[in-house]
Design a protein around this motif. Structure first.
Motif, PDB file in Angstrom:
ATOM      1  N   THR A 196       1.286  13.255   7.532  1.00 46.22           N
ATOM      2  CA  THR A 196       0.735  13.249   8.880  1.00 46.22           C
ATOM      3  C   THR A 196      -0.775  13.054   8.850  1.00 46.22           C
ATOM      4  O   THR A 196      -1.334  12.295   9.646  1.00 46.22           O
ATOM      5  CB  THR A 196       1.047  14.585   9.594  1.00 46.22           C
ATOM      6  OG1 THR A 196       2.381  14.958   9.287  1.00 46.22           O
ATOM      7  CG2 THR A 196       0.873  14.460  11.082  1.00 46.22           C
ATOM      8  N   ALA A 197      -1.431  13.744   7.929  1.00 50.23           N
ATOM      9  CA  ALA A 197      -2.884  13.647   7.838  1.00 50.23           C
ATOM     10  C   ALA A 197      -3.311  12.218   7.529  1.00 50.23           C
ATOM     11  O   ALA A 197      -4.315  11.722   8.039  1.00 50.23           O
ATOM     12  CB  ALA A 197      -3.412  14.605   6.775  1.00 50.23           C
ATOM     13  N   ALA A 198      -2.532  11.516   6.690  1.00 46.98           N
ATOM     14  CA  ALA A 198      -2.859  10.129   6.364  1.00 46.98           C
ATOM     15  C   ALA A 198      -2.616   9.246   7.581  1.00 46.98           C
ATOM     16  O   ALA A 198      -3.380   8.326   7.863  1.00 46.98           O
ATOM     17  CB  ALA A 198      -2.020   9.661   5.187  1.00 46.98           C
ATOM     18  N   GLU A 199      -1.563   9.559   8.318  1.00 49.54           N
ATOM     19  CA  GLU A 199      -1.235   8.747   9.485  1.00 49.54           C
ATOM     20  C   GLU A 199      -2.335   8.807  10.540  1.00 49.54           C
ATOM     21  O   GLU A 199      -2.686   7.788  11.122  1.00 49.54           O
ATOM     22  CB  GLU A 199       0.098   9.210  10.075  1.00 49.54           C
ATOM     23  CG  GLU A 199       0.715   8.152  10.963  1.00 49.54           C
ATOM     24  CD  GLU A 199       2.056   8.589  11.515  1.00 49.54           C
ATOM     25  OE1 GLU A 199       2.644   9.524  10.955  1.00 49.54           O
ATOM     26  OE2 GLU A 199       2.497   7.976  12.499  1.00 49.54           O
ATOM     27  N   VAL A 200      -2.870  10.006  10.776  1.00 44.44           N
ATOM     28  CA  VAL A 200      -3.909  10.084  11.801  1.00 44.44           C
ATOM     29  C   VAL A 200      -5.235   9.501  11.322  1.00 44.44           C
ATOM     30  O   VAL A 200      -6.182   9.413  12.079  1.00 44.44           O
ATOM     31  CB  VAL A 200      -4.147  11.523  12.334  1.00 44.44           C
ATOM     32  CG1 VAL A 200      -2.902  12.052  13.004  1.00 44.44           C
ATOM     33  CG2 VAL A 200      -4.595  12.455  11.233  1.00 44.44           C
ATOM     34  N   ARG A 201      -5.291   9.139  10.057  1.00 41.39           N
ATOM     35  CA  ARG A 201      -6.501   8.436   9.619  1.00 41.39           C
ATOM     36  C   ARG A 201      -6.178   6.966   9.333  1.00 41.39           C
ATOM     37  O   ARG A 201      -6.794   6.325   8.494  1.00 41.39           O
ATOM     38  CB  ARG A 201      -7.118   9.132   8.414  1.00 41.39           C
ATOM     39  CG  ARG A 201      -7.912  10.364   8.875  1.00 41.39           C
ATOM     40  CD  ARG A 201      -8.833  10.870   7.825  1.00 41.39           C
ATOM     41  NE  ARG A 201      -8.075  11.437   6.721  1.00 41.39           N
ATOM     42  CZ  ARG A 201      -8.511  11.501   5.485  1.00 41.39           C
ATOM     43  NH1 ARG A 201      -9.690  11.026   5.180  1.00 41.39           N
ATOM     44  NH2 ARG A 201      -7.767  12.026   4.553  1.00 41.39           N
ATOM     45  N   GLY A 202      -5.207   6.453  10.047  1.00 41.47           N
ATOM     46  CA  GLY A 202      -4.982   5.014  10.061  1.00 41.47           C
ATOM     47  C   GLY A 202      -4.180   4.452   8.909  1.00 41.47           C
ATOM     48  O   GLY A 202      -4.278   3.262   8.613  1.00 41.47           O
ATOM     49  N   PHE A 203      -3.377   5.276   8.267  1.00 35.57           N
ATOM     50  CA  PHE A 203      -2.543   4.812   7.153  1.00 35.57           C
ATOM     51  C   PHE A 203      -1.793   3.522   7.503  1.00 35.57           C
ATOM     52  O   PHE A 203      -1.760   2.571   6.719  1.00 35.57           O
ATOM     53  CB  PHE A 203      -1.559   5.931   6.793  1.00 35.57           C
ATOM     54  CG  PHE A 203      -0.517   5.552   5.795  1.00 35.57           C
ATOM     55  CD1 PHE A 203      -0.788   5.629   4.435  1.00 35.57           C
ATOM     56  CD2 PHE A 203       0.730   5.099   6.198  1.00 35.57           C
ATOM     57  CE1 PHE A 203       0.169   5.276   3.510  1.00 35.57           C
ATOM     58  CE2 PHE A 203       1.690   4.741   5.273  1.00 35.57           C
ATOM     59  CZ  PHE A 203       1.409   4.831   3.926  1.00 35.57           C
TER      60      PHE A 203
ATOM     61  N   PHE B  40       0.183   4.331  -2.399  1.00 37.58           N
ATOM     62  CA  PHE B  40      -0.152   5.638  -1.835  1.00 37.58           C
ATOM     63  C   PHE B  40       0.776   6.723  -2.386  1.00 37.58           C
ATOM     64  O   PHE B  40       0.338   7.811  -2.744  1.00 37.58           O
ATOM     65  CB  PHE B  40      -0.037   5.582  -0.310  1.00 37.58           C
ATOM     66  CG  PHE B  40      -0.354   6.884   0.366  1.00 37.58           C
ATOM     67  CD1 PHE B  40      -1.665   7.307   0.511  1.00 37.58           C
ATOM     68  CD2 PHE B  40       0.653   7.704   0.860  1.00 37.58           C
ATOM     69  CE1 PHE B  40      -1.970   8.499   1.130  1.00 37.58           C
ATOM     70  CE2 PHE B  40       0.361   8.912   1.486  1.00 37.58           C
ATOM     71  CZ  PHE B  40      -0.957   9.303   1.615  1.00 37.58           C
TER      72      PHE B  40
ATOM     73  N   ALA C  98       2.618  17.530   5.505  1.00 42.80           N
ATOM     74  CA  ALA C  98       1.274  17.621   6.054  1.00 42.80           C
ATOM     75  C   ALA C  98       0.409  16.451   5.571  1.00 42.80           C
ATOM     76  O   ALA C  98      -0.356  15.871   6.340  1.00 42.80           O
ATOM     77  CB  ALA C  98       0.639  18.951   5.667  1.00 42.80           C
ATOM     78  N   THR C  99       0.553  16.098   4.300  1.00 39.81           N
ATOM     79  CA  THR C  99      -0.230  14.995   3.751  1.00 39.81           C
ATOM     80  C   THR C  99       0.093  13.686   4.472  1.00 39.81           C
ATOM     81  O   THR C  99      -0.800  12.921   4.823  1.00 39.81           O
ATOM     82  CB  THR C  99       0.058  14.829   2.245  1.00 39.81           C
ATOM     83  OG1 THR C  99      -0.234  16.058   1.608  1.00 39.81           O
ATOM     84  CG2 THR C  99      -0.794  13.729   1.640  1.00 39.81           C
TER      85      THR C  99
ATOM     86  N   TYR D 183       0.809  -1.213   0.000  1.00 40.13           N
ATOM     87  CA  TYR D 183       0.000   0.000   0.000  1.00 40.13           C
ATOM     88  C   TYR D 183       0.846   1.269   0.000  1.00 40.13           C
ATOM     89  O   TYR D 183       0.488   2.262  -0.640  1.00 40.13           O
ATOM     90  CB  TYR D 183      -0.966   0.018   1.191  1.00 40.13           C
ATOM     91  CG  TYR D 183      -1.754   1.290   1.220  1.00 40.13           C
ATOM     92  CD1 TYR D 183      -2.632   1.590   0.173  1.00 40.13           C
ATOM     93  CD2 TYR D 183      -1.579   2.228   2.229  1.00 40.13           C
ATOM     94  CE1 TYR D 183      -3.332   2.784   0.157  1.00 40.13           C
ATOM     95  CE2 TYR D 183      -2.272   3.417   2.209  1.00 40.13           C
ATOM     96  CZ  TYR D 183      -3.144   3.694   1.170  1.00 40.13           C
ATOM     97  OH  TYR D 183      -3.816   4.876   1.142  1.00 40.13           O
TER      98      TYR D 183
ATOM     99  N   LEU E 236      -2.471   1.187   9.481  1.00 38.79           N
ATOM    100  CA  LEU E 236      -3.264  -0.013   9.773  1.00 38.79           C
ATOM    101  C   LEU E 236      -3.745  -0.684   8.499  1.00 38.79           C
ATOM    102  O   LEU E 236      -4.267  -1.788   8.519  1.00 38.79           O
ATOM    103  CB  LEU E 236      -4.489   0.368  10.609  1.00 38.79           C
ATOM    104  CG  LEU E 236      -4.223   0.978  11.977  1.00 38.79           C
ATOM    105  CD1 LEU E 236      -5.527   1.395  12.623  1.00 38.79           C
ATOM    106  CD2 LEU E 236      -3.499  -0.035  12.846  1.00 38.79           C
ATOM    107  N   ARG E 237      -3.588   0.001   7.369  1.00 39.95           N
ATOM    108  CA  ARG E 237      -4.208  -0.483   6.143  1.00 39.95           C
ATOM    109  C   ARG E 237      -3.555  -1.780   5.666  1.00 39.95           C
ATOM    110  O   ARG E 237      -2.343  -1.906   5.622  1.00 39.95           O
ATOM    111  CB  ARG E 237      -4.108   0.573   5.051  1.00 39.95           C
ATOM    112  CG  ARG E 237      -5.086   0.332   3.917  1.00 39.95           C
ATOM    113  CD  ARG E 237      -5.084   1.472   2.918  1.00 39.95           C
ATOM    114  NE  ARG E 237      -6.012   1.197   1.840  1.00 39.95           N
ATOM    115  CZ  ARG E 237      -7.246   1.660   1.794  1.00 39.95           C
ATOM    116  NH1 ARG E 237      -7.680   2.431   2.763  1.00 39.95           N
ATOM    117  NH2 ARG E 237      -8.029   1.356   0.784  1.00 39.95           N
TER     118      ARG E 237
END
Lengths: 249, 279, 274
Positions: free
Chosen positions: A206-213, A144, A203-204, A140, A215-216
């Motif tokens: 970090t933003a992906a990380e806090v939405r569970g990047f 990504f 920023a992108t 992934y 764990l995918r």
């Protein structure tokens, strides 16, 4: 210009095709274009591209892409025509072989660029990533990276045109007709562009990380990417393109 | 609940503390606004609340931040993200999809929401944020305010207890700014989410938040219910923070008439207060 | 100074963005263009600057038809401060940044003149000149951008949401500077701004736009007091104007907290005396 690489919603056979098939079809056009030296085969490939554009309901966009490539093509054409010295001299230093090589380069460029741009028009970026992961088992993180790069193209172009606008307003001659002068003016601006892009990438991430990047997994995807008749047709067409290009002298 | 205890933080590259001995408690169900001049440490504090600091930005971190009982330093950012949803200052760098529904799906997929539930969660998030009609639209075709709502919906879908937002209306016009705050109020009051917002638009913030924290030079200089904070106009002026004109009006009125005038945050309240003073 | 005659503009392939704009801004005016996002404000200021050329009608600035001259040629007369200073700044030091714009406008042969003018601006804005613009705060970067925009002493200054992302103090500093320029040097200022309090405090004239058309044009206070107009343009007037309007006769003229509170206090006093 900024909307050239952006997804346009629709329900054409191309929209419904499996993203992996679309990529395969695109690559087939590229392979075919590089296998052949026959100008007519290249023309046929371009015609095929345009037909795909029509099938995707994006004919006008296909033309816009052509227009966008026109200047570069012209430049390449002149360069090739002047520098190839083999063959019979036609006019000044221009030879017949020079002309045909130049035509080949330009036609190839057009034949290859069009489907690459069209794929992005008929496929959502998340579907490209999803299908790559699900069907081709691409990790992934790679998928990504690819899709983020694609998402960045229009943002990058928008930023660039914003910068050029701001510089024009302060008196930098971006509205010059001289393309070399323009290039010379653009280069110093790459620094601010780079800085803003790097800031953005951080920023992108970090933003992906806090939405569970992290764990995918391959099983995370909600959408399933199956294959249907359209895909079979596309595979057959791809095979035909490559065989045709290889066989026709 | 968010508990910040004696928090001092210094970015790795920096020579001075971004936050100094910050103590702050955000109770469940609160709507907290963080204000302060540029460089006061507002974004840093927000990042500490969501766990992005210390996890994504290295630096010297002293003290403790607990979110829903979890110590942010001892838990993975991913686990903290289930509790806290973050909307970043630059929404365009936050959005990773080309179509609205994909953006909302992203977090749901990653956090392993069972696939049979995902459809409903998606629809519910779109409805809560009021963007059901935008579901199939491309992000590129949306206005700034709509993009902001998509970013909020993508977090709301994950049902966090807390939502933190960094200048969510920075690039928006007054009308869309108000819409975003109205939405935040709904999420706060009807869906019980704790909301923490950093914002320059003090007028809007005072109208919608129930508490304010004022940061200056890395320290919290005042914290409490909105009206209490706004009553200290000299402090706000000293550190260079704007104050709603209605609040300025009510304090001047109290001063000039020598009577008790409640601190007003909206024009409507000020009108009422003025009428009462005039009898 | 700025004259728009029935100006329309449409972005290629799109419907008209602005249509039938006609207005006339005199030298030394301070005008604000108001309206919600998508009303056509930015398009209008870009038309004034000549970054966009009218698809119909005629725009003249200082007697020059924008369609017939290049923006880069007119940069000496019209300065444009953008919302985002980072699109403007491209040099490593503040001094270089200011000189860069001057060189583009005055030419490289004027180095002495450029140096003098750069020093003057550095002093005025309180920079040493050696600062790295990218290491400055957003508010300071906006000041650097403003300094280099003002460097060629343009007769017209266009501001497109100049205070976005700035805190109150930074905003006041930038706007005070612009007011000073407007009052002392007679620079014509045209500003797009979402902050109605800023508009009330600084601008004298307001042009209200909605759906790409000009809805109204007049003195700022009159415009703000027109409730029907404000509603139509999806705008909310500044708080004090709303309070004063609501309190009605005798208060309506007040436009700042000081005056309004005095009026109310005076009336309360009279009541008590009676």
């Amino acid at each position: 210009m900024t909307d050239l690489f952006q997804y346009v919603p629709g329900n054409s056979p191309l929209h419904r095709m499996n993203p992996v098939t679309k990529i395969a079809l695109t690559l087939s056009v590229c392979v075919a274009a590089f296998l052949t030296d026959n100008l007519f085969v290249l023309l046929a490939l371009i015609l095929f591209d345009l037909m795909i554009g029509v099938a995707a309901g994006a004919f006008r966009k296909a033309l816009a892409i052509f227009r966008g490539l026109f200047k570069v093509s012209l430049f390449l054409f002149v360069l090739q025509a002047l520098f190839v010295r083999r063959g019979n001299r036609l006019l000044w230093i221009v030879t017949d072989e020079g002309l045909s090589t130049a035509a080949g380069v330009v036609l190839r460029l057009l034949a290859v660029c069009l489907p690459l741009a069209l794929v992005l028009t008929v496929t959502r970026v998340s579907d490209i990533a999803g299908a790559l992961v699900q069907v081709l088992h691409v990790p992934y993180a790679y998928a990504f990276t690819l899709t983020t790069a694609i998402r960045f193209i229009p943002q990058f172009m928008e930023e660039m045109s914003g910068i050029m606008e701001a510089q024009t307003a302060r008196g930098v001659e971006f509205d010059t007709k001289n393309i070399f002068k323009k290039l010379g003016l653009i280069l110093p601006l790459c620094v601010p562009l780079l800085i803003s892009s790097i800031r953005r990438t951080g920023a992108t991430a970090t933003a992906a990380e806090v939405r569970g990047f992290n764990l995918r997994t391959r099983a995370s995807g909600y959408k399933k990417y199956g294959f249907g008749l359209v895909d079979l047709a596309a595979v057959l067409i791809s095979a035909a393109l490559i065989t045709g290009a290889a066989l026709i002298p | 609940m968010i508990e910040v205890q004696s928090l001092t933080f210094r970015y790795e590259v920096s020579e001075r503390d971004a936050l100094r001995d910050v103590n702050l408690t955000v109770p469940d169900g609160a709507f907290l606004g963080i204000i302060g001049p540029a460089g006061a440490g507002k974004t840093t504090l927000l990042h500490c609340m969501s766990g992005i600091i210390p996890h994504a930005f290295p630096g010297d971190f002293y003290g403790a931040v607990r979110v829903g009982g979890l110590d942010t330093a001892d838990n993975r950012l991913t686990d903290l993200s289930r509790l806290v949803g973050t909307v970043f200052q630059d929404v365009d760098s936050q959005i990773i999809s080309s179509v609205v529904e994909d953006e909302i799906l992203y977090g749901l997929e990653n956090f392993g929401v069972p696939h049979e539930e995902i459809g409903d969660r998606l629809t519910a998030a779109l409805e809560q944020v009021g963007i059901s009609s935008l579901r199939e639209r491309t992000i590129a075709s949306l206005s700034g305010g709509q993009r902001q709502k998509v970013a909020i919906a993508s977090l709301v879908a994950l049902r966090p207890q807390i939502l933190v937002l960094d200048e969510p209306t920075g690039e928006l016009d007054p009308f869309s700014s108000r819409q975003i705050f109205t939405l935040l109020r709904t999420l706060n009051r009807e869906h019980g989410m704790t909301v923490v917002v950093v914002e320059q638009k003090i007028m809007l913030l005072s109208e919608f938040a129930d508490r304010l924290a004022v940061l200056n030079d890395g320290e919290i200089v005042k914290e409490g219910p909105v009206r209490g904070v706004l009553s200290d106009i000299p402090l706000l002026e000293r550190i260079g923070v704007n104050c709603p004109r209605a609040a300025l009006f009510s304090s001047l009125l109290a001063e000039k008439t020598g009577t008790e005038v409640p601190v007003c945050v909206s024009a409507e309240e000020a009108v009422e207060a003025a009428r009462r003073v005039m009898g | 100074m700025i004259r728009a005659e029935n100006v329309s503009y449409s972005y290629p392939g799109n419907a008209q963005t602005v249509a039938g704009l006609s207005f006339h801004i005199e030298k030394g005016e301070f005008a604000a263009i108001l309206g919600e996002n998508g009303a056509g404000k930015t398009t209008t200021v870009k038309l004034i600057d000549g970054l966009l050329k009218p698809t119909e009608g005629k725009m003249t600035v200082n007697g020059l038809d924008t369609a017939k001259s290049r923006v880069s040629e007119r940069a000496a007369q019209v300065g444009f401060l953008f919302q985002n200073p980072d699109r403007q700044i491209c040099r490593n030091t503040v001094r270089e940044e200011i000189a860069f714009g001057l060189r583009a406008v005055w030419g490289r042969r004027e180095e002495d003149k450029i140096r003098t003018r750069t020093d003057e601006l550095l002093e005025r804005f309180g920079f040493t000149g050696d600062e790295d613009p990218f290491a400055l705060s957003r508010g300071q970067r906006q000041q650097v951008a403003l300094a280099s925009t003002l460097a060629p002493s343009p007769a017209v200054l266009i501001l497109d949401e100049p205070t976005t992302g700035l805190d109150y103090r930074e905003c006041t500093r930038i706007m005070d500077f612009i007011r000073q320029l407007n009052e002392e040097e007679g620079t014509t200022v045209v500003m797009v701004c979402h902050d109605m309090e800023v508009v009330l405090d600084y601008a004298r004239r307001a042009l209200v736009m909605a759906g790409g058309r000009l809805l109204a044009d007049g003195p700022v206070r009159e415009i703000f007091r027109d409730e029907a107009l404000m509603k139509k343009a999806s705008l909310l007037p500044p708080q004090i104007i709303r309070i004063a309007g609501e309190l009605g006769e005798g208060f309506r003229e007040a436009d700042d907290a000081e005056t309004l509170s005095s009026l109310v206090a005076a009336k309360a006093e009279r009541r008590r005396g009676a």
